[in-house]
Design a protein around this motif. Structure first.
Motif, PDB file in Angstrom:
ATOM      1  N   GLY A 179       1.390  12.666  -1.380  1.00 47.39           N
ATOM      2  CA  GLY A 179      -0.015  12.252  -1.401  1.00 47.39           C
ATOM      3  C   GLY A 179      -0.351  11.386  -0.195  1.00 47.39           C
ATOM      4  N   GLY A 180       0.557  10.491   0.141  1.00 44.79           N
ATOM      5  CA  GLY A 180       0.363   9.662   1.326  1.00 44.79           C
ATOM      6  C   GLY A 180       0.352  10.504   2.596  1.00 44.79           C
ATOM      7  N   GLU A 181       1.214  11.520   2.642  1.00 46.87           N
ATOM      8  CA  GLU A 181       1.239  12.430   3.792  1.00 46.87           C
ATOM      9  C   GLU A 181      -0.096  13.179   3.899  1.00 46.87           C
ATOM     10  OE1 GLU A 181       3.826  13.171   6.109  1.00 46.87           O
ATOM     11  OE2 GLU A 181       4.808  11.407   5.310  1.00 46.87           O
ATOM     12  N   TYR A 182      -0.624  13.617   2.767  1.00 43.60           N
ATOM     13  CA  TYR A 182      -1.910  14.315   2.761  1.00 43.60           C
ATOM     14  C   TYR A 182      -3.025  13.397   3.272  1.00 43.60           C
ATOM     15  CZ  TYR A 182      -6.248  16.321   1.123  1.00 43.60           C
ATOM     16  OH  TYR A 182      -7.527  16.795   1.066  1.00 43.60           O
ATOM     17  N   ILE A 183      -3.040  12.164   2.784  1.00 41.70           N
ATOM     18  CA  ILE A 183      -4.059  11.211   3.223  1.00 41.70           C
ATOM     19  C   ILE A 183      -3.935  10.961   4.720  1.00 41.70           C
ATOM     20  CG2 ILE A 183      -4.794   8.800   3.067  1.00 41.70           C
ATOM     21  CD1 ILE A 183      -4.141   8.954   0.053  1.00 41.70           C
ATOM     22  N   ALA A 184      -2.722  10.777   5.207  1.00 38.17           N
ATOM     23  CA  ALA A 184      -2.511  10.520   6.639  1.00 38.17           C
ATOM     24  C   ALA A 184      -2.955  11.716   7.480  1.00 38.17           C
ATOM     25  CB  ALA A 184      -1.040  10.187   6.902  1.00 38.17           C
TER      26      ALA A 184
ATOM     27  N   ALA B  83       5.529  -2.231  -9.804  1.00 35.53           N
ATOM     28  CA  ALA B  83       4.746  -0.989  -9.861  1.00 35.53           C
ATOM     29  C   ALA B  83       3.253  -1.309  -9.954  1.00 35.53           C
ATOM     30  CB  ALA B  83       5.189  -0.141 -11.050  1.00 35.53           C
ATOM     31  N   VAL B  84       2.912  -2.313 -10.742  1.00 36.97           N
ATOM     32  CA  VAL B  84       1.509  -2.714 -10.876  1.00 36.97           C
ATOM     33  C   VAL B  84       1.022  -3.345  -9.578  1.00 36.97           C
ATOM     34  CG1 VAL B  84      -0.104  -4.190 -12.137  1.00 36.97           C
ATOM     35  CG2 VAL B  84       1.751  -3.033 -13.361  1.00 36.97           C
ATOM     36  N   ILE B  85       1.861  -4.195  -8.997  1.00 38.13           N
ATOM     37  CA  ILE B  85       1.485  -4.872  -7.755  1.00 38.13           C
ATOM     38  C   ILE B  85       1.291  -3.855  -6.637  1.00 38.13           C
ATOM     39  CG2 ILE B  85       2.323  -6.480  -5.991  1.00 38.13           C
ATOM     40  CD1 ILE B  85       3.715  -7.996  -8.294  1.00 38.13           C
ATOM     41  N   ALA B  86       2.092  -2.804  -6.604  1.00 36.60           N
ATOM     42  CA  ALA B  86       1.964  -1.775  -5.571  1.00 36.60           C
ATOM     43  C   ALA B  86       0.790  -0.842  -5.843  1.00 36.60           C
ATOM     44  CB  ALA B  86       3.253  -0.977  -5.470  1.00 36.60           C
ATOM     45  N   ALA B  87       0.504  -0.574  -7.114  1.00 37.80           N
ATOM     46  CA  ALA B  87      -0.560   0.371  -7.456  1.00 37.80           C
ATOM     47  C   ALA B  87      -1.953  -0.205  -7.219  1.00 37.80           C
ATOM     48  CB  ALA B  87      -0.417   0.807  -8.912  1.00 37.80           C
TER      49      ALA B  87
ATOM     50  N   ILE C 104      -2.253   8.670  -6.807  1.00 37.78           N
ATOM     51  CA  ILE C 104      -1.011   8.000  -6.413  1.00 37.78           C
ATOM     52  C   ILE C 104      -0.854   6.696  -7.196  1.00 37.78           C
ATOM     53  CG2 ILE C 104       0.137   6.780  -4.515  1.00 37.78           C
ATOM     54  CD1 ILE C 104      -1.089   8.894  -2.629  1.00 37.78           C
ATOM     55  N   ALA C 105      -1.934   5.937  -7.342  1.00 37.30           N
ATOM     56  CA  ALA C 105      -1.864   4.678  -8.097  1.00 37.30           C
ATOM     57  C   ALA C 105      -1.498   4.947  -9.556  1.00 37.30           C
ATOM     58  CB  ALA C 105      -3.199   3.932  -8.005  1.00 37.30           C
ATOM     59  N   LEU C 106      -2.088   5.976 -10.156  1.00 34.08           N
ATOM     60  CA  LEU C 106      -1.758   6.319 -11.547  1.00 34.08           C
ATOM     61  C   LEU C 106      -0.307   6.761 -11.681  1.00 34.08           C
ATOM     62  CD1 LEU C 106      -4.985   8.167 -12.748  1.00 34.08           C
ATOM     63  CD2 LEU C 106      -4.106   5.948 -13.511  1.00 34.08           C
ATOM     64  N   LEU C 107       0.166   7.543 -10.715  1.00 38.41           N
ATOM     65  CA  LEU C 107       1.578   7.960 -10.747  1.00 38.41           C
ATOM     66  C   LEU C 107       2.495   6.746 -10.640  1.00 38.41           C
ATOM     67  CD1 LEU C 107       1.539  11.160  -8.505  1.00 38.41           C
ATOM     68  CD2 LEU C 107       2.069  11.039 -10.948  1.00 38.41           C
ATOM     69  N   GLY C 108       2.116   5.800  -9.787  1.00 41.98           N
ATOM     70  CA  GLY C 108       2.907   4.576  -9.665  1.00 41.98           C
ATOM     71  C   GLY C 108       2.954   3.807 -10.972  1.00 41.98           C
ATOM     72  N   LEU C 109       1.823   3.768 -11.675  1.00 43.06           N
ATOM     73  CA  LEU C 109       1.788   3.078 -12.970  1.00 43.06           C
ATOM     74  C   LEU C 109       2.581   3.834 -14.036  1.00 43.06           C
ATOM     75  CD1 LEU C 109      -1.912   1.842 -13.052  1.00 43.06           C
ATOM     76  CD2 LEU C 109       0.157   0.480 -12.684  1.00 43.06           C
ATOM     77  N   CYS C 110       2.675   5.155 -13.890  1.00 44.64           N
ATOM     78  CA  CYS C 110       3.452   5.953 -14.852  1.00 44.64           C
ATOM     79  C   CYS C 110       4.931   5.594 -14.822  1.00 44.64           C
ATOM     80  CB  CYS C 110       3.273   7.443 -14.576  1.00 44.64           C
ATOM     81  SG  CYS C 110       1.672   8.066 -15.100  1.00 44.64           S
TER      82      CYS C 110
ATOM     83  N   PRO D   7      -3.357  -2.219  -4.748  1.00 48.36           N
ATOM     84  CA  PRO D   7      -3.977  -1.989  -3.437  1.00 48.36           C
ATOM     85  C   PRO D   7      -4.247  -0.515  -3.142  1.00 48.36           C
ATOM     86  CG  PRO D   7      -1.940  -3.257  -3.209  1.00 48.36           C
ATOM     87  CD  PRO D   7      -2.071  -2.889  -4.633  1.00 48.36           C
ATOM     88  N   VAL D   8      -3.382   0.360  -3.646  1.00 45.76           N
ATOM     89  CA  VAL D   8      -3.600   1.793  -3.431  1.00 45.76           C
ATOM     90  C   VAL D   8      -4.864   2.225  -4.167  1.00 45.76           C
ATOM     91  CG1 VAL D   8      -2.641   4.102  -3.809  1.00 45.76           C
ATOM     92  CG2 VAL D   8      -1.152   2.240  -3.066  1.00 45.76           C
ATOM     93  N   ALA D   9      -5.040   1.733  -5.385  1.00 45.51           N
ATOM     94  CA  ALA D   9      -6.253   2.048  -6.138  1.00 45.51           C
ATOM     95  C   ALA D   9      -7.489   1.486  -5.439  1.00 45.51           C
ATOM     96  CB  ALA D   9      -6.144   1.498  -7.561  1.00 45.51           C
ATOM     97  N   MET D  10      -7.378   0.280  -4.899  1.00 46.95           N
ATOM     98  CA  MET D  10      -8.514  -0.313  -4.183  1.00 46.95           C
ATOM     99  C   MET D  10      -8.857   0.509  -2.940  1.00 46.95           C
ATOM    100  SD  MET D  10      -9.677  -2.760  -5.920  1.00 46.95           S
ATOM    101  CE  MET D  10     -10.782  -3.461  -4.726  1.00 46.95           C
ATOM    102  N   CYS D  11      -7.854   0.992  -2.234  1.00 48.16           N
ATOM    103  CA  CYS D  11      -8.101   1.848  -1.072  1.00 48.16           C
ATOM    104  C   CYS D  11      -8.782   3.148  -1.504  1.00 48.16           C
ATOM    105  CB  CYS D  11      -6.800   2.161  -0.341  1.00 48.16           C
ATOM    106  SG  CYS D  11      -6.131   0.758   0.559  1.00 48.16           S
ATOM    107  N   GLY D  12      -8.364   3.683  -2.635  1.00 52.94           N
ATOM    108  CA  GLY D  12      -8.997   4.892  -3.160  1.00 52.94           C
ATOM    109  C   GLY D  12     -10.453   4.657  -3.497  1.00 52.94           C
ATOM    110  N   LEU D  13     -10.725   3.543  -4.157  1.00 57.91           N
ATOM    111  CA  LEU D  13     -12.119   3.219  -4.491  1.00 57.91           C
ATOM    112  C   LEU D  13     -12.942   2.989  -3.222  1.00 57.91           C
ATOM    113  CD1 LEU D  13     -11.574   0.878  -7.557  1.00 57.91           C
ATOM    114  CD2 LEU D  13     -12.415   3.230  -7.565  1.00 57.91           C
ATOM    115  N   PHE D  14     -12.364   2.313  -2.242  1.00 55.60           N
ATOM    116  CA  PHE D  14     -13.047   2.087  -0.972  1.00 55.60           C
ATOM    117  C   PHE D  14     -13.378   3.419  -0.295  1.00 55.60           C
ATOM    118  CE2 PHE D  14     -12.801   1.532   3.650  1.00 55.60           C
ATOM    119  CZ  PHE D  14     -13.865   0.666   3.844  1.00 55.60           C
ATOM    120  N   SER D  15     -12.439   4.348  -0.319  1.00 59.19           N
ATOM    121  CA  SER D  15     -12.661   5.652   0.293  1.00 59.19           C
ATOM    122  C   SER D  15     -13.765   6.419  -0.432  1.00 59.19           C
ATOM    123  CB  SER D  15     -11.363   6.452   0.286  1.00 59.19           C
ATOM    124  OG  SER D  15     -11.519   7.660   0.980  1.00 59.19           O
TER     125      SER D  15
END
Length: 154
Positions: free
Chosen positions: A65-70, A119-123, A103-109, A125-133
Motif C-alpha cells: 500500500g505504501g508502494e502504491y501511494i509512493a 500498532a496504535v501509535i503507528a496507525a 493501511i491504518a486499519l490493517l495495522g490495527l488488525c 499518523p497514517v490514518a491522519m495522512c489518509g484523511l488529509f489526502s
C-alpha cells in the motif's frame, strides 16, 4: 525561482524512488529474515503458526500500500510543471487517502494477533495522512471545477 522549484521537485522524486526501493528491500527482508523469527515467537507464545503467516501478509499489504501511494505521488509530481488541477489528480488523491486508511486499519488488525501499543501509535499518523489526502482531493476537485468554469468563460 523556477530553477529552485524544479530542483525541489527532482529531489522529492528521488526521495520517493529511494523510499520505494527501501520498501522492496523490506519486503524481501520480511520473508527471508523476519518470518522464521516471527514463527518462532508465536510458537513460544503458544499461538498458532497461522498468526505468523497472517502477520506477514498484513505487513506485506501495508508495504505494498505504501508502494502504491509512493508511485501515485511520483506520477502526480509530473503534473506540477504543467497543470496540477486536473481530475486525474483528484482521483489519485482520493485513492491514496483510502489506501492510507486501509493501511491504518490493517495495522490495527495486528492487535488481534499480538496486542502491541505501537500498532496504535503507528496507525494514527497514517490514518491522519489518509484523511488529509481525502480532504485535499476535495479541495482539488473544487479547484478543477473552478478552472473548468473559467475555461468556459469567454
Amino acid at each position: 525561482m523556477k530553477q529552485n522549484s524544479r530542483f525541489l521537485n527532482r529531489f522529492v522524486q528521488a526521495c520517493i524512488v529511494l523510499g520505494m526501493l527501501v520498501g522492496i528491500a523490506l519486503l524481501i527482508d520480511i520473508y527471508a529474515v523476519e518470518m522464521p523469527i516471527v514463527v518462532d515467537f508465536f510458537k513460544r507464545e503458544g499461538k498458532p503458526e497461522s498468526f505468523a503467516v497472517l502477520s506477514g501478509i498484513i505487513a506485506s499489504l501495508c508495504i505494498l500500500g505504501g508502494e502504491y501511494i509512493a508511485f501515485t505521488l511520483f506520477c502526480m509530481m509530473g503534473t506540477l510543471d504543467r497543470d496540477p488541477f486536473v481530475q486525474k489528480n483528484v482521483n489519485a488523491l482520493r485513492r491514496m487517502g483510502l489506501c492510507a486508511l486501509v493501511i491504518a486499519l490493517l495495522g490495527l488488525c495486528t492487535l488481534f494477533l499480538h496486542p502491541v501499543p505501537l500498532a496504535v501509535i503507528a496507525a494514527l499518523p497514517v490514518a491522519m495522512c489518509g484523511l488529509f489526502s481525502l480532504v485535499l482531493s476535495r479541495v482539488f476537485a473544487q479547484a478543477v471545477a473552478y478552472k473548468l468554469e473559467n475555461d468556459l468563460t469567454v
